[in-house]
Every structure is written in structure tokens, then in C-alpha cells.
Design a protein around this motif. Structure first.
Motif, PDB file in Angstrom:
ATOM      1  N   LYS A 160       0.816  -1.216   0.000  1.00 22.91           N
ATOM      2  CA  LYS A 160       0.000   0.000   0.000  1.00 22.91           C
ATOM      3  C   LYS A 160       0.848   1.264   0.000  1.00 22.91           C
ATOM      4  CE  LYS A 160      -0.467   0.392   5.058  1.00 22.91           C
ATOM      5  NZ  LYS A 160       0.226   1.683   5.185  1.00 22.91           N
ATOM      6  N   ASP A 161       2.117   1.136   0.351  1.00 27.17           N
ATOM      7  CA  ASP A 161       2.958   2.317   0.566  1.00 27.17           C
ATOM      8  C   ASP A 161       3.781   2.733  -0.639  1.00 27.17           C
ATOM      9  OD1 ASP A 161       2.471   2.705   3.512  1.00 27.17           O
ATOM     10  OD2 ASP A 161       3.264   0.669   3.553  1.00 27.17           O
ATOM     11  N   VAL A 162       4.120   1.796  -1.494  1.00 23.27           N
ATOM     12  CA  VAL A 162       5.057   2.088  -2.575  1.00 23.27           C
ATOM     13  C   VAL A 162       4.424   2.998  -3.615  1.00 23.27           C
ATOM     14  CG1 VAL A 162       6.416   1.100  -4.450  1.00 23.27           C
ATOM     15  CG2 VAL A 162       6.336  -0.036  -2.234  1.00 23.27           C
ATOM     16  N   SER A 163       5.192   3.974  -4.054  1.00 25.00           N
ATOM     17  CA  SER A 163       4.775   4.881  -5.122  1.00 25.00           C
ATOM     18  C   SER A 163       5.696   4.677  -6.314  1.00 25.00           C
ATOM     19  CB  SER A 163       4.841   6.338  -4.646  1.00 25.00           C
ATOM     20  OG  SER A 163       4.503   7.224  -5.692  1.00 25.00           O
ATOM     21  N   ILE A 164       5.108   4.318  -7.448  1.00 22.62           N
ATOM     22  CA  ILE A 164       5.869   4.056  -8.661  1.00 22.62           C
ATOM     23  C   ILE A 164       5.996   5.340  -9.478  1.00 22.62           C
ATOM     24  CG2 ILE A 164       5.917   2.754 -10.821  1.00 22.62           C
ATOM     25  CD1 ILE A 164       6.446   1.023  -8.510  1.00 22.62           C
ATOM     26  N   GLY A 165       7.124   5.525 -10.086  1.00 22.21           N
ATOM     27  CA  GLY A 165       7.325   6.689 -10.935  1.00 22.21           C
ATOM     28  C   GLY A 165       8.791   6.897 -11.233  1.00 22.21           C
ATOM     29  N   PRO A 166       9.156   8.040 -11.776  1.00 25.33           N
ATOM     30  CA  PRO A 166      10.573   8.317 -12.053  1.00 25.33           C
ATOM     31  C   PRO A 166      11.374   8.390 -10.755  1.00 25.33           C
ATOM     32  CG  PRO A 166       9.127   9.883 -13.176  1.00 25.33           C
ATOM     33  CD  PRO A 166       8.277   9.142 -12.202  1.00 25.33           C
ATOM     34  N   VAL A 167      12.569   7.842 -10.781  1.00 22.89           N
ATOM     35  CA  VAL A 167      13.462   7.903  -9.626  1.00 22.89           C
ATOM     36  C   VAL A 167      14.828   8.359 -10.105  1.00 22.89           C
ATOM     37  CG1 VAL A 167      12.228   6.145  -8.300  1.00 22.89           C
ATOM     38  CG2 VAL A 167      14.068   5.465  -9.833  1.00 22.89           C
ATOM     39  N   ALA A 168      15.622   8.839  -9.178  1.00 23.91           N
ATOM     40  CA  ALA A 168      16.897   9.455  -9.535  1.00 23.91           C
ATOM     41  C   ALA A 168      17.867   8.457 -10.160  1.00 23.91           C
ATOM     42  CB  ALA A 168      17.510  10.092  -8.293  1.00 23.91           C
ATOM     43  N   VAL A 169      18.039   7.296  -9.531  1.00 26.62           N
ATOM     44  CA  VAL A 169      19.033   6.338 -10.012  1.00 26.62           C
ATOM     45  C   VAL A 169      18.666   5.838 -11.402  1.00 26.62           C
ATOM     46  CG1 VAL A 169      20.169   4.151  -9.549  1.00 26.62           C
ATOM     47  CG2 VAL A 169      19.590   5.667  -7.654  1.00 26.62           C
ATOM     48  N   ILE A 212      18.172  -4.820 -13.620  1.00 24.86           N
ATOM     49  CA  ILE A 212      18.541  -5.029 -12.213  1.00 24.86           C
ATOM     50  C   ILE A 212      18.106  -3.843 -11.362  1.00 24.86           C
ATOM     51  CG2 ILE A 212      20.492  -5.208 -10.632  1.00 24.86           C
ATOM     52  CD1 ILE A 212      21.913  -6.863 -12.799  1.00 24.86           C
ATOM     53  N   ILE A 213      18.381  -2.642 -11.843  1.00 23.55           N
ATOM     54  CA  ILE A 213      17.987  -1.450 -11.082  1.00 23.55           C
ATOM     55  C   ILE A 213      16.475  -1.373 -10.959  1.00 23.55           C
ATOM     56  CG2 ILE A 213      17.970   1.078 -11.110  1.00 23.55           C
ATOM     57  CD1 ILE A 213      20.711   0.967 -12.435  1.00 23.55           C
ATOM     58  N   LEU A 214      15.770  -1.704 -12.024  1.00 30.68           N
ATOM     59  CA  LEU A 214      14.317  -1.621 -12.035  1.00 30.68           C
ATOM     60  C   LEU A 214      13.704  -2.498 -10.960  1.00 30.68           C
ATOM     61  CD1 LEU A 214      12.271  -0.107 -13.913  1.00 30.68           C
ATOM     62  CD2 LEU A 214      11.940  -2.288 -15.076  1.00 30.68           C
ATOM     63  N   LEU A 215      14.161  -3.737 -10.866  1.00 28.77           N
ATOM     64  CA  LEU A 215      13.542  -4.655  -9.911  1.00 28.77           C
ATOM     65  C   LEU A 215      14.179  -4.580  -8.528  1.00 28.77           C
ATOM     66  CD1 LEU A 215      15.565  -7.395  -9.629  1.00 28.77           C
ATOM     67  CD2 LEU A 215      14.722  -7.731 -11.930  1.00 28.77           C
ATOM     68  N   LEU A 216      15.495  -4.301  -8.485  1.00 26.43           N
ATOM     69  CA  LEU A 216      16.189  -4.298  -7.202  1.00 26.43           C
ATOM     70  C   LEU A 216      15.698  -3.173  -6.305  1.00 26.43           C
ATOM     71  CD1 LEU A 216      18.427  -5.444  -5.425  1.00 26.43           C
ATOM     72  CD2 LEU A 216      20.036  -3.932  -6.584  1.00 26.43           C
ATOM     73  N   GLU A 217      15.631  -1.973  -6.834  1.00 25.71           N
ATOM     74  CA  GLU A 217      15.217  -0.835  -6.024  1.00 25.71           C
ATOM     75  C   GLU A 217      13.773  -0.998  -5.561  1.00 25.71           C
ATOM     76  OE1 GLU A 217      15.482   4.057  -6.205  1.00 25.71           O
ATOM     77  OE2 GLU A 217      16.103   2.846  -7.915  1.00 25.71           O
ATOM     78  N   HIS A 218      12.923  -1.499  -6.437  1.00 27.73           N
ATOM     79  CA  HIS A 218      11.514  -1.644  -6.082  1.00 27.73           C
ATOM     80  C   HIS A 218      11.309  -2.698  -4.996  1.00 27.73           C
ATOM     81  CE1 HIS A 218       7.160  -1.618  -6.671  1.00 27.73           C
ATOM     82  NE2 HIS A 218       7.240  -2.925  -6.549  1.00 27.73           N
ATOM     83  N   ILE A 219      11.927  -3.859  -5.157  1.00 28.70           N
ATOM     84  CA  ILE A 219      11.752  -4.927  -4.175  1.00 28.70           C
ATOM     85  C   ILE A 219      12.311  -4.509  -2.824  1.00 28.70           C
ATOM     86  CG2 ILE A 219      12.392  -7.281  -3.587  1.00 28.70           C
ATOM     87  CD1 ILE A 219      10.258  -7.081  -5.730  1.00 28.70           C
ATOM     88  N   ALA A 220      13.459  -3.848  -2.823  1.00 31.79           N
ATOM     89  CA  ALA A 220      14.049  -3.401  -1.554  1.00 31.79           C
ATOM     90  C   ALA A 220      13.125  -2.426  -0.840  1.00 31.79           C
ATOM     91  CB  ALA A 220      15.408  -2.752  -1.820  1.00 31.79           C
TER      92      ALA A 220
END
Length: 741
Positions: A113-122, A328-336
């Protein structure tokens, strides 16, 4: 009476059923996988849409929290989205496209419920580097074209990983590696934005971080008027933030009010800077059509770039080398991020479903002109603190973005790019690991601190891509080292009593070499002479199979009696690898040998072993062969706490547990023909197989109760398998008593 008869008569049975050796078959394994395929397929399809589990229970209380959180995140994602698009070397509107699709589509597939998807810096910096690489290879492709194609391909890859339920691959990347990569990336991003903050130009801000820092310092004399907006904006962001934190502590009753004031600091500062830029620049346009400071200029209203992504062969070939790091960045940052907020707020996320969510989001987003989007740490934290109740808050955020995209683009014209740089620097600063966190890595696992440090240094002195590859490679190397070199220890007994006043005592087994784990004054009593107890603290697999062999064989040769008298053996008859002592020391060597105890049994504690493979079983067979050759008589091998039926099956195949002679099973993984003579290896006697086990005790208890109340815990056909370590040691020591009599 057999247990099957007892069951038919309704008798109570305790323990495992008294059947033949409980070995599972390959057919059992296949049946477990394909059991009730229709039910599994139905469950799988329903799990693809988690929204179905909560949308029917939606209520007004949830709506209030979602509206507040959605509006709050929306006010932050609009300026951040445009800032990150500029960071990705794309027009500002592409950040709004990514923001809109991300928050809208994600809520239908989310388990967080907390995660917000969108552009990120990395990810934005990675996209910028990929655009630079592709255009260097083939200049015909435009930045937005490359970014949309990248979103489609990486989204499809991540979607496939989620659908195939192999998201567990992410678990191979530990937290220190993620933290090091994020810290290095944050430093790189911040360093690359300082020139924009100061208005310094004339060098590549996407070069290695250390070069950017050096060139920025050299370029300080070329600072332009943009710095007035950039430095003022950055200072304003931090002043508002820390002022609100101070006021929250001083006036806790108004903490929520100050929280929302702090949340709106991005929008507030950007509005003030935009007004100042408009007032200063509106009448200062030079003949070349440029303004005194760099401003955002025209941002097209609405979705002007809706089309299918361009996936032609040339573009795919140019993108191919960059796909691994982007994925890797796409899934790693989101899962973490999703795991962190799930842990903090008391719910469990489904990693595979989260991968499906971001896969669908990016695949659909590519049709809107969006570039790759993933979970944002700062916006997710903001969403969580705002009191979000369900993923539906993303719909409210999407409404805010669409209103800005259609109604506020005229005002975006005057946004100073130095102000956007200030917002980026302010946002990524929170991604840098704190000193306390870095120190915790050292306290918990010093080697992982070096992984963190390697990720940071490589990212700073090379590139983000090399930084993430280095952190992953170092983590996997450390994992392999830990598997290949696990701890193992010989155990002894300690009698313990509960400190609560209970006078009952029990025996526990601790390492003979305490190694700082137990109290230095604690006396650990070795098992009876002739019995070895060894615990292996890892799964028993091919990388570490030689560890147990070396530990047991070396210990036996150093501490237990050699069965054959070698004093009268000619030197020419001795093996080349065991020439023995000099002639003068042979008698003394035999005297010392006779002082050592005779080996009778080896007890292996398998309580920490969850898997075993063919190479390990062969190593165990070789260990038994070497030890029996040294002792010159059969040795009992007892196994304690085997909880996996597959380990039991493997050991039985290797001739363990049942009392099969070592000469019967010598090779199960032979790489050379079995032409050697095995007649020198003594056979087990039938009485050896039956002696020293828990079986007799179990049978006597069963006979005394009529055979109806109790059953053997282990099968009678595997008398050397024991339910616990204490029972295994008792069985081994009881065999000593039988031999001495």
C-alpha cells in the motif's frame, strides 16, 4: 501387532509409522508439484490481481486516508517527475507521463500500500547514460525514442520474471550491496547536479563522478546567475525541513500540521523560485532569444507522444548491452523498498507480484511515451507517513498529475532548472547511508562492509553500471566462500540447569573449542573415548564436501589409535604418502599410538544440514573408508536430527544408516573404473549393525505395553539414524560398553 493393525483397531500411535525405510521417490516429488493443477491454476490467476482481495471491502475510512496520501504524493511527484526527466536528458513532460502511468497502473497489481511508482533518480541517471551510449553507437535515435523502447523491453523482462515466479533471484543481492550501490549512485547524482545548480557548463556531467567533482571545482569561477536560484532553493528546502522537525518536537500536538508543511516544501520552494524567475526574466530576453538564467521553457499540455514504442532491430541491438543493468535497477530498487515498508507497517509483500506490477506498469507506460519507472524511496516514505490505507491512493495521485499535465503546463515555462537541480540534490541526499548504518554493517559482518565500500568506490570512480555489477559479484563471491568454507566443530557435553530455581538438569552439546562463544570458565566434557561428535554448520554440498572429510580424517589420525602396528613394516612396503617416522623414532611412535583411545563410532549432527548432494555423499563414503583403514576395524557412523527425507534417501544410497559394510558401497560418483581390490576393508558383523542403537529400547517399551501405545521413532531398517543428538551419542557410547564386555 503392527502399527497398521493398531490403526485399524483405533489404537493411539505415537511417533513415525513403522514402515520400511522412509525414502521418498522421484514420483512423489512430481506428484507434489502437479497436485491439483486446476486449483493451482485458479489460485495463480487470482493472485495476479491482488486488488480483488480488498476492493470489495473498501470503506469511507480508507478513502479519507487514501485521498490525503494521494494528494500529498501528487504535489511532490509533479516537480520531482519533471526534475528526474531533466536528469534523464529528456523533456520535462516525459517525467509526468511516467508519473501518471506508474501511480495509476500499479494500484491494480500491488501487494504494497505504501510504494509509489514513478521516475526515480538512479533510474533516471541510468537512462541518461543509456541514451548517451546508444546515440554514440547510432546517432539517428532520439532520447525519448530510446527511453520508451527501454521501458518496454525492461518491463517485459521483469514481467516475465514475475509470471514465472523466479523473483527469488533478487534475494541473492544482500542489503549492504544495495545500500552501497544506492549510496554511490546518490553521490554521483548529487555531484552531477551541482554544475546545474551553479550554472556551470563546459564539461560532461555524466562522466565518472570524481571527474565531475574535479571539473566542478575548476569551474567555480564560471558560476552564473543560476546559482542565486539554485542555492536559495536548496537552502530553503533544508531550512523548511529542519524547522518543521524542530517544531514537531517542541509542539507535538501540532506535529501532523508541521509534517504536511514539510511535505509541501518542494512545491512551495519551486513556486517561489518560478515566481522570482518570471519577475526577473520576463523583460530580459536577449536578441538571441535566451533568458539570463536557464528556465524550463515550453512543456506541452496533455499526452502528445502516445504511440507504440519503436522496437526496430537496430535499436534493440544498440540497447542489448545496457539491458542487464537497467533491469537489475528496475527490480532491485523496487523490491528493496516494498519489503522495507512491508516490514515497517506489518504486512507481507509478494516479490513476484511486485515484479508483475512494475513489469505491466512499464510495458503500458512505454505506449504513453514514459521512460522506465520503479519504486521511489522518498515518495513511498511520504505516502506511508501521510496515512495511506490502500494502493487506491495511487488513483488520487494520478488525478493530480493529469491536472498538472493539462492545466499547469503554462506555469511550468518559467521554472528555473537550477531549482530542479536543488530538488534532485535534496531528494537523493536521503539515499546516502548514515554513519550509524555503515557502522552496523561492521558490527554485524565486517566482510559485508567491504562489499558496501567497494560498491560506493566503484560507482564514484567508474560508473553506476560497474558499481552494481561489482556489488553483486562481490556478494555472490562472499556467498560461495561461506558455502565452501563453513564452520564445523567437534562437540562435548555440558550439564545445564535452569536459573529459575528448577533443579532438573539436562545435557547439551557445545564445541570443545569454545572460540569465544561460551564462557571461558565453562568446562566442556568430551564424549567417551572412542566416540567423536561433529557438527557441520551448513548444507553438505560439493563446494564444501572436502571440509568434513579433512576435519574428520585429520582429527582421527592425530588423536585416535592406528589399528595396525607399523613398526615392523618395511619402508618399501609403506605407501609413498605415509612413509612414517625414522627408524629411531618408530618405537616411540608406536608407544604414543598405544596411549590413544580406539575409535569406535563417529556421530554427525545433521541438524543444520538442509541439503546434500552426490559429491558430498561420495566424500562421506571416502571419509568412512579412510577412517576404517586407519582404525583397521569397522566404525559406526551415527546421524542425528535428519529432518529431510531426501537427505535420508541420499545417505541410505551411500550405505549409511542401515549398517551396510563399507565394502558394499565404495563408489556412487566414480570417475574412474572400479578395478581396485576392496577385500582389505573389513565387513560389518550383524551384531555391529544391531548394537548401540535406540531400537532395542524402543522395542522393549513397545513389548511392555503390548505394542499398542508406542512406535519406533526411526525405522528399524535404519538403526543408525537418530531423532536427536543426545540419543545418537548414547547409542554410540552404549556400543563402547558392549565392545568392552
Amino acid at each position: 501387532m503392527s502399527l497398521s493393525s493398531a490403526k485399524r483397531l483405533g489404537k493411539r500411535v505415537i511417533g513415525y509409522p513403522e514402515t520400511s525405510v522412509p525414502v521418498v521417490s522421484a514420483i512423489d516429488y512430481v506428484v507434489q508439484i502437479f497436485d491439483t493443477p486446476t486449483s493451482r491454476l485458479k489460485t495463480y490467476l487470482i493472485s495476479l490481481f491482488p486488488i480483488l482481495s480488498w476492493i470489495t471491502k473498501y470503506n469511507l475510512g480508507w478513502l479519507t486516508g487514501d485521498v490525503i496520501a494521494g494528494l500529498t504524493v501528487g504535489m511532490v511527484v509533479v516537480p520531482q517527475g519533471m526534475s528526474y526527466a531533466i536528469l534523464a536528458t529528456l523533456p520535462a513532460e516525459y517525467g509526468l507521463y511516467s508519473s501518471f502511468v506508474g501511480v495509476l497502473i500499479y494500484c491494480f497489481f500491488a501487494t504494497s500500500k505504501d510504494v509509489s511508482i514513478g521516475p526515480v533518480a538512479v533510474m533516471s541517471l541510468t537512462v541518461a547514460n543509456i541514451i548517451k551510449h546508444v546515440q554514440h553507437t547510432d546517432p539517428q535515435f532520439q532520447g525519448p525514442q530510446i527511453a520508451s523502447a527501454l521501458a518496454a523491453i525492461t518491463g517485459f523482462i521483469v514481467l516475465g520474471i514475475g509470471l514465472l515466479r523466479i523473483g527469488w533471484l533478487v534475494e541473492f543481492i544482500p542489503a549492504p550491496a544495495v545500500s552501497g550501490f544506492m549510496t554511490g549512485s546518490a553521490i554521483s547524482i548529487a555531484a552531477g547536479q551541482v554544475p546545474g545548480l551553479m550554472g556551470i557548463t563546459g564539461f560532461d556531467t555524466r562522466a565518472a563522478t570524481y571527474k565531475v567533482i574535479i571539473n566542478t571545482l575548476k569551474g567555480l569561477p564560471r558560476t552564473k546567475l543560476d546559482a542565486a536560484w539554485g542555492l536559495t532553493g536548496l537552502a530553503g528546502l533544508y531550512i523548511i525541513r529542519y524547522a518543521c522537525l524542530y517544531l514537531c518536537k517542541k509542539y507535538p500536538r501540532r506535529a501532523r500540521l508541521y509534517f504536511f508543511i514539510s511535505v509541501l516544501r518542494n512545491a512551495f520552494v519551486l513556486i517561489v523560485l518560478t515566481l522570482a524567475a518570471w519577475l526577473y526574466c520576463r523583460h530580459r530576453k536577449n536578441k538571441a532569444g535566451k533568458y539570463p538564467i536557464k528556465i524550463l521553457l515550453t512543456v506541452p499540455a496533455g499526452f502528445k507522444h502516445i504511440k507504440r514504442p519503436d522496437l526496430n532491430t537496430e535499436l534493440l541491438a544498440a540497447l542489448a548491452p545496457e539491458l542487464p543493468v537497467a533491469t537489475i535497477i528496475l527490480l532491485l530498487e523496487h523490491i528493496a523498498i516494498s519489503k522495507s515498508f512491508g516490514r515497517l507497517n506489518g504486512y507481507k509483500i509478494n516479490p513476484n507480484q511486485e515484479l508483475i506490477a512494475i513489469g505491466v506498469t512499464n510495458t503500458i507506460g512505454s505506449c504513453f511515451g514514459a521512460y522506465p519507472a520503479t519504486g521511489s524511496f522518498s515518495r513511498s516514505a511520504l505516502k506511508s507517513k501521510s496515512g495511506v490505507r490502500t494502493p487506491a491512493a495511487g488513483i488520487i495521485t494520478a488525478v493530480v498529475v493529469i491536472v498538472a499535465l493539462y492545466g499547469l503546463t503554462a506555469a511550468f515555462f518559467w521554472i528555473p532548472t537550477a531549482g530542479l537541480s536543488a530538488i534532485i540534490i535534496h531528494a537523493v541526499a536521503d539515499l546516502v547511508a548514515s554513519p550509524s548504518q555503515v557502522y552496523s554493517f561492521w558490527r554485524v559482518s565486517p566482510l559485508e562492509l567491504f562489499i558496501w565500500l567497494a560498491a560506493v568506490l566503484v560507482t564514484v570512480f567508474s560508473s553506476i553500471e560497474n558499481g552494481i555489477y561489482t556489488s553483486i559479484a562481490a556478494s555472490l563471491f562472499l556467498l560461495l566462500v561461506r558455502i565452501a568454507h563453513p564452520r564445523g566443530s567437534f562437540l562435548g557435553k555440558v550439564t545445564v540447569r535452569e536459573s529459575s530455581g528448577d533443579k532438573s538438569e539436562r545435557e547439551v552439546f557445545l564445541p570443545l573449542d569454545k572460540g569465544g562463544v561460551t564462557h571461558e570458565d565453562l568446562k566442556v566434557v568430551p564424549p567417551s573415548p572412542g566416540v567423536l561428535v561433529y557438527r557441520f554448520e551448513e548444507s553438505y554440498l560439493y563446494p564444501n564436501s572436502s571440509i568434513v572429510n579433512s576435519a574428520l580424517v585429520d582429527y582421527v589420525k592425530d588423536n585416535l589409535r592406528r589399528g595396525r602396528d607399523m613398526t615392523n613394516v618395511k619402508l618399501s612396503d609403506r605407501p609413498w604418502n605415509d612413509p612414517g617416522p625414522s627408524r629411531g623414532g618408530a618405537v616411540q611412535d608406536q608407544t604414543d599410538n598405544e596411549k590413544k583411545p580406539v575409535l569406535h563410532a563417529v556421530v554427525l549432527d545433521f541438524s543444520t544440514v538442509s541439503h546434500i548432494d552426490t559429491t558430498a555423499v561420495q566424500a562421506l563414503i571416502d571419509t568412512r573408508t579412510e577412517i576404517e583403514k586407519w582404525a583397521d576395524h569397522p566404525i559406526e557412523f551415527h546421524f542425528a536430527s535428519i529432518l529431510s527425507p531426501w537427505i535420508r534417501r541420499a545417505l541410505i544410497a551411500g550405505g549409511f544408516g542401515t549398517g551396510i559394510s563399507a565394502s558394499k558401497v565404495r563408489e556412487i560418483a566414480a570417475v574412474v573404473p572400479d578395478h581396485y581390490d576392496t577385500s582389505a576393508v573389513p565387513e560389518y558383523r550383524s551384531e555391529d549393525v544391531e548394537s548401540g542403537t535406540d531400537l532395542k529400547k524402543q522395542r522393549s517399551v513397545s513389548d511392555s505395553t503390548g505394542g499398542n501405545e508406542f512406535a519406533p521413532v526411526v525405522s528399524p531398517e535404519t538403526p543408525f539414524f537418530h531423532i536427536d543428538l543426545a540419543g545418537a551419542v548414547r547409542a554410540a557410547e552404549s556400543g563402547l560398553a558392549r565392545v568392552s564386555n
